[in-house]
Enzyme design. Sequence first.
Site, mmCIF file in Angstrom:
data_model
loop_
_atom_site.group_PDB
_atom_site.id
_atom_site.type_symbol
_atom_site.label_atom_id
_atom_site.label_comp_id
_atom_site.label_asym_id
_atom_site.label_seq_id
_atom_site.Cartn_x
_atom_site.Cartn_y
_atom_site.Cartn_z
ATOM 1 N N TYR A 1 0.826 -1.167 -0.020
ATOM 2 C CA TYR A 1 -0.019 -0.041 -0.030
ATOM 3 C C TYR A 1 0.991 1.336 0.150
ATOM 4 O O TYR A 1 0.783 1.989 0.889
ATOM 5 C CB TYR A 1 -0.909 0.020 1.151
ATOM 6 N N HIS B 1 7.642 5.624 0.653
ATOM 7 C CA HIS B 1 8.094 4.145 -0.003
ATOM 8 C C HIS B 1 8.875 4.493 -0.972
ATOM 9 O O HIS B 1 9.874 3.836 -1.325
ATOM 10 C CB HIS B 1 7.062 3.019 -0.202
#
Length: 277
Positions: A29, A34
């Site tokens: 997700y 990230h």
Amino acid sequence: MKQISTTAEMHAVRRSLSGTVGLAPTMGYLHAGHVALVTRARAENEHVIATIFVNPTQFGPNEDLTAYPRDFPRDFALLAEAGCDIVFTPSPDAIYPPGFQTYVTVEEVAQPLEGARRPGHFRGVATVVAKLFNLTRPTRAYFGQKDAQQVRVIQTMALDLNFDLEIVVCPTVREPDGLAMSSRNAYLTPEQRRAAPALYRALTVGQEAWNHGERDPERLRGRMAEVLAAEPLALVEYISAADARTLAELHESASGNVLLSLAVRIGRTRLIDNLVL
Ligand code: PAF
């Protein structure tokens, strides 16, 4: 981008790689935080591996393991765009096969803060990260400063267990209003989302006090508490001013680096954030 889901194939593919390998471990997700890990890994290594694994052993019995948001197609698109070469997406059984009974326990730095509120959490994190290190044998592994205690736990584990790699800590990526990027932000209702930047506001007030010479940890915590008290939706779990290396709570006048950190519930969502002074 190649997708791998078995440990046997991960080992085989890793054996075929020569040169440096950057690893970005994630639970999926993905958000801009990230992507920043993968982008940095891409810039610094010949090969980039990302992992997506919602690790059951780091969730407590009343936590959000089953509700944890998942979106593989979107994650794969973001990873490919950021220059990831290999995405490792093991099943829980691939990581914890029947008969699994070996865990990694980091002691002191895992005990306060998140460790005190989430028993077993860092045992789960250290165990899965050690396994991911063994499966991908990275030259460098990339983690976000947003999870400051996780970083200290993993740094300690890597040192203590002689993992031959560099831990690279990447700055927290924030929304324009200061809210730290987190997959769990997706749980917030629009009203809760408006309340959530209170965490960063509180940290910023603590940082400003520090910049103006405040060294009394009790007063630094007090300044942050005042900001959070003004946000009716914010239910404080802890407000900490700790030694940034040992994570021990400070009571005397602070001298070295200080970690200001917070855990706050907004509705049913638990948010954490921190700043290093
Ligand atoms: O930070 C996370 O997303 C997780 O704790 C990690 C490091 C991928 C281990 O499951």
